[in-house]
Design an enzyme around this catalytic site. Structure first.
Site, short mmCIF file in Angstrom:
data_model
loop_
_atom_site.label_atom_id
_atom_site.label_comp_id
_atom_site.label_asym_id
_atom_site.label_seq_id
_atom_site.Cartn_x
_atom_site.Cartn_y
_atom_site.Cartn_z
N ASP A 101 18.41 7.24 -6.22
CA ASP A 101 17.03 7.34 -5.42
C ASP A 101 17.20 7.04 -3.92
O ASP A 101 17.68 6.06 -3.51
CB ASP A 101 16.03 6.20 -5.84
N HIS A 102 17.21 8.10 -3.31
CA HIS A 102 17.66 8.25 -1.77
C HIS A 102 16.62 7.31 -1.00
O HIS A 102 16.69 6.91 0.36
CB HIS A 102 17.39 9.59 -1.13
N ARG A 103 15.45 6.91 -1.53
CA ARG A 103 14.45 6.22 -0.72
C ARG A 103 15.08 4.75 -0.70
O ARG A 103 14.89 4.02 0.42
CB ARG A 103 13.13 5.96 -1.40
N ILE A 118 18.66 4.12 -1.69
CA ILE A 118 19.98 3.96 -1.53
C ILE A 118 20.60 5.26 -0.65
O ILE A 118 20.24 6.43 -0.80
CB ILE A 118 20.95 4.27 -3.18
#
Length: 555
Positions: free
Chosen positions: A527-529, A531
Site C-alpha cells: 500500500d503506497h499510502r 510504504i
C-alpha cells in the site's frame, strides 16, 4: 373477555369509501391508536386507529371493500387492564374516536347548479386569495409538499399543497383555474383552517364558489361533475404521453415531477429509511405504495449494492455491460460458489481503494532446499511455506510499518505488537486465507504442522471464522503450480502481501563463473499510502537474504 366490534368512526359524512390497506390480521396484538385500516377518498387518505390496546379476534373487512361510518372493521379483545364494554354496545362504544380530517369536497358539491347558472358580468381578470379549507378539528397541520410556484398555471381541483396530520394526508386543491402568485407557504410550515396559501389570478367571469368551501370563491367556467372529474384524473396523472400509468398512482407537481400515492405511515417509514417514494413501485390498490413495497425496495437496493460494486468499475466508472453470449454459440451458466462471490467483493474493494505497487526479486534457495529435504521426514513433512513465514515474521519485526494498518479515516498508522501471518489456500470452493498465529515465538517445525492442519481444514470446508481473522501480513504461494512473478492484491487492512512463485534452476554469475542455482521469484505488493518504494525494496531484500541463509534469523 368478550371481544368488542370496532367500527368506522366519523369520516366526515363520506359514504362507500374504499379500504386500500388492512394493516392487521387475526391474532395480532395492537396498541391504542395503532392504525388498523387505511381508507382513501377522492381527496385524502385516512388511517383508522384502534381505540384501545388488545388482540384482533376476527377481521370484518378486506382490501377493496367500501365502508361508511359505523361499518364494522374487526373484533377486538381488550387487554385485561382495559375497562370492558358490553358487546351489544360495541358498534357505538368507541372510547376515544380519533378525529379524522375531512377532505375538501368542493369539486364534488352540486356541480350541475354551478354549470346551469348564468354568468354575470365581471372584470377581465380578478385576484382571489386561496386559503386552507375546512380540515376538521385539526390545527397546526404540517405542510409536507408545496406543488406550486409563483407564475404557475393551475386547473380547477389541481392539488396545490399536501398536508399531513397524524392519521391522514390531505391534498388541498385549487378552487378554480388561474395563475398562481404570492405563494405564502413553504414545506415545513404549519397551517390551520383559513390560513393563506397563495393568490390566484382568474381570467374571465367570476361566480361564487360552492357553499361548503371556507369562503366564496369565483368560478371561471362550468365545472365537470364528479364522474367526469374522476375520468379526467388518469389523463392528468400520466401527463401528455397518453399511456396508462404503471406503478404507483401519482399527482403532477408544478415542476412536472410526480407525487407517489402512499399513506402517512408509509411516508414516515420511507423518510426514516431515506427512501424516495418516487422510485418505489406500489403493489396496493390503484398502484398505491404500502409498507411492504418500501421494505422490498430497500432489500433490493441492499442486495444490488454488492453486485454493482463487483461489476462496476468503481469511482464513478460505468458497470460492465450485459452481453448475450448465446448469440455467438452454445453456453452454460454456473452459479458462483458463495466463497468466490465474497472473495470477489473483497478483492475488488481492495484493488480500488489501495494504491498498489509491486516490487520483485529472486531469492537463491539452493541451500535452503537442500536443508528442507534433509530435515523432512514422514512424521515431519516440511515445505517451503513455513520457512517463508518465519522469514517474513523476522522482516516484519525489522520493518514495523509493514506490520501495521491504516486507520479508517486515513489519519493514523496502527502498529501491531503481535505477528500473525495468513497464507492463501486454494480450495474447490474458492480462495481462503487461514492465519498462523504468534509467528515470532514458534519454530519452523511448529509452523509447518499448523500450516498443514489449517490447509486441510480449508480444503474440507471446516475452517472457523476466527482462524481466518487477525492477520498482519499475507503470503500467496504458487510454487506448486508454476509461473514467475505476479501482482498479488493487498489483503486490506493489511498493508502488504508477498507472492511466491515456482523456483527454477538458473545460471547465476558468482564473480568467476555461472553456476546453477535454484532461484525463487518473490513479488511484494504494498500500500503506497503507508510504504514508499525504498522501504519496500529493503523489505524484500531482507526476506531474500533470510531465505538464502536462514542462520541470519537467529542473529
Amino acid at each position: 373477555m368478550a371481544g368488542k366490534t370496532i367500527a368506522v368512526p366519523d369520516i366526515g359524512g363520506f359514504e362507500g369509501v374504499p379500504v386500500i390497506e388492512v394493516l392487521v390480521a387475526a391474532g395480532d396484538r395492537v396498541e391504542a391508536e395503532q392504525p388498523l385500516i387505511v381508507l382513501e377518498s377522492d381527496k385524502s387518505t385516512m388511517e383508522i386507529p384502534a381505540p384501545e390496546a388488545g388482540t384482533i379476534e376476527a377481521l370484518q373487512c378486506k382490501v377493496g371493500d367500501t365502508v361508511s361510518e359505523g361499518s364494522p372493521i374487526c373484533t377486538l379483545a381488550p387487554e385485561a387492564g382495559d375497562a370492558p364494554a358490553p358487546a351489544s354496545e360495541a358498534p357505538a362504544a368507541e372510547p376515544e374516536p380519533a378525529p379524522q380530517p375531512e377532505p375538501e369536497p368542493e369539486s364534488e358539491a352540486e356541480p350541475e347548479p354551478a354549470s346551469a347558472s348564468s354568468p354575470e358580468p365581471a372584470p377581465a381578470q380578478s385576484t382571489e386569495t386561496v386559503r386552507v379549507p375546512d380540515i376538521g378539528d385539526f390545527t397546526d397541520v404540517p405542510v409536507i409538499e408545496v406543488l406550486i410556484a409563483d407564475g404557475d398555471t393551475v386547473e380547477a381541483d389541481q392539488p396545490i399543497i399536501v398536508l399531513e396530520s397524524d392519521k391522514s394526508t390531505m391534498e388541498v386543491p385549487a378552487p378554480q383555474a388561474g395563475t398562481v402568485g404570492s405563494v405564502a407557504l413553504k414545506q415545513g410550515d404549519k397551517v390551520s383552517q383559513g390560513d393563506v396559501i397563495c393568490e390566484l389570478t382568474v381570467a374571465g367571469a367570476a361566480q361564487p364558489a360552492p357553499a361548503q368551501t371556507p369562503e366564496p370563491q369565483p368560478q371561471s367556467e362550468p365545472q365537470p361533475g364528479p364522474q367526469a372529474a374522476q375520468d379526467e384524473a388518469p389523463a392528468a396523472q400520466t401527463g401528455d404521453t397518453g399511456s396508462a400509468a404503471q406503478g404507483p398512482r401519482m399527482q403532477p407537481q408544478s415542476d412536472g415531477q410526480l407525487i407517489p400515492h402512499a399513506s402517512p405511515a408509509v411516508r414516515r417509514f420511507a423518510r426514516e429509511l431515506g427512501v424516495d417514494l418516487a422510485t418505489v413501485t406500489g403493489s396496493g390498490a390503484k398502484g398505491r405504495i404500502v409498507r411492504e413495497d418500501v421494505q422490498k425496495h430497500v432489500k433490493q437496493a441492499l442486495s444490488q449494492a454488492p453486485q454493482a460494486a463487483a461489476s462496476a468499475g468503481g469511482g464513478g466508472l460505468p458497470a460492465q455491460p450485459e452481453v448475450d453470449f448465446s448469440r455467438f454459440g452454445a453456453v452454460e451458466e454456473h452459479e458462483l460458489p458463495r466463497i468466490r462471490r465474497i472473495s470477489a467483493q473483497n478483492l475488488h474493494r481492495n484493488w480500488l481503494l489501495v494504491p498498489h505497487v509491486t516490487q520483485t526479486d529472486d531469492a537463491d534457495i539452493t541451500d535452503l532446499e537442500a536443508f528442507r529435504k534433509a530435515e523432512s521426514t514422514a512424521e515431519r513433512k516440511l515445505t517451503l511455506l513455513p520457512f517463508v513465514i518465519k522469514a517474513v515474521g523476522a522482516a516484519l519485526a525489522a520493518f514495523p510499518d509493514f506490520n501495521s494498518s491504516l486507520s479508517a479515516d486515513g489519519q493514523r498508522l496502527i502498529r501491531k505488537q503481535y505477528c500473525h501471518v495468513g497464507f492463501a489456500a486454494d480450495t474447490p470452493n474458492g480462495l481462503l486465507v487461514p492465519v498462523v498465529r504468534d509467528v515470532w515465538s514458534k519454530p519452523v517445525s511448529v509452523l509447518a504442522a499448523e500450516c498443514g492442519a489449517l490447509a486441510a481444514k480449508a480444503r474440507d470446508g471446516k475452517l472457523k471464522p476466527d482462524e481466518m481473522q487477525g492477520g498482519c501480513f499475507s503470503i500467496s504461494s504458487l510454487g506448486g503450480i508454476g509461473g514467475s512473478h505476479f501482482t498479488p492484491i493487498v489483503n486490506a487492512p493489511e498493508v502488504a502481501i508477498l507472492g511466491v512463485s515456482k523456483a527454477s534452476m538458473q545460471p547465476v554469475w558468482d564473480g568467476e563463473q555461472f553456476r546453477p542455482r535454484l532461484m525463487c521469484p518473490l513479488s511484494l505488493s504494498y500500500d503506497h499510502r503507508v510504504i514508499d518504494g525504498a522501504a519496500a525494496a529493503r523489505f524484500i531484500v531482507h526476506v531474500k537474504n533470510l531465505l538464502e541463509d536462514m542462520r541470519r534469523i537467529v542473529l
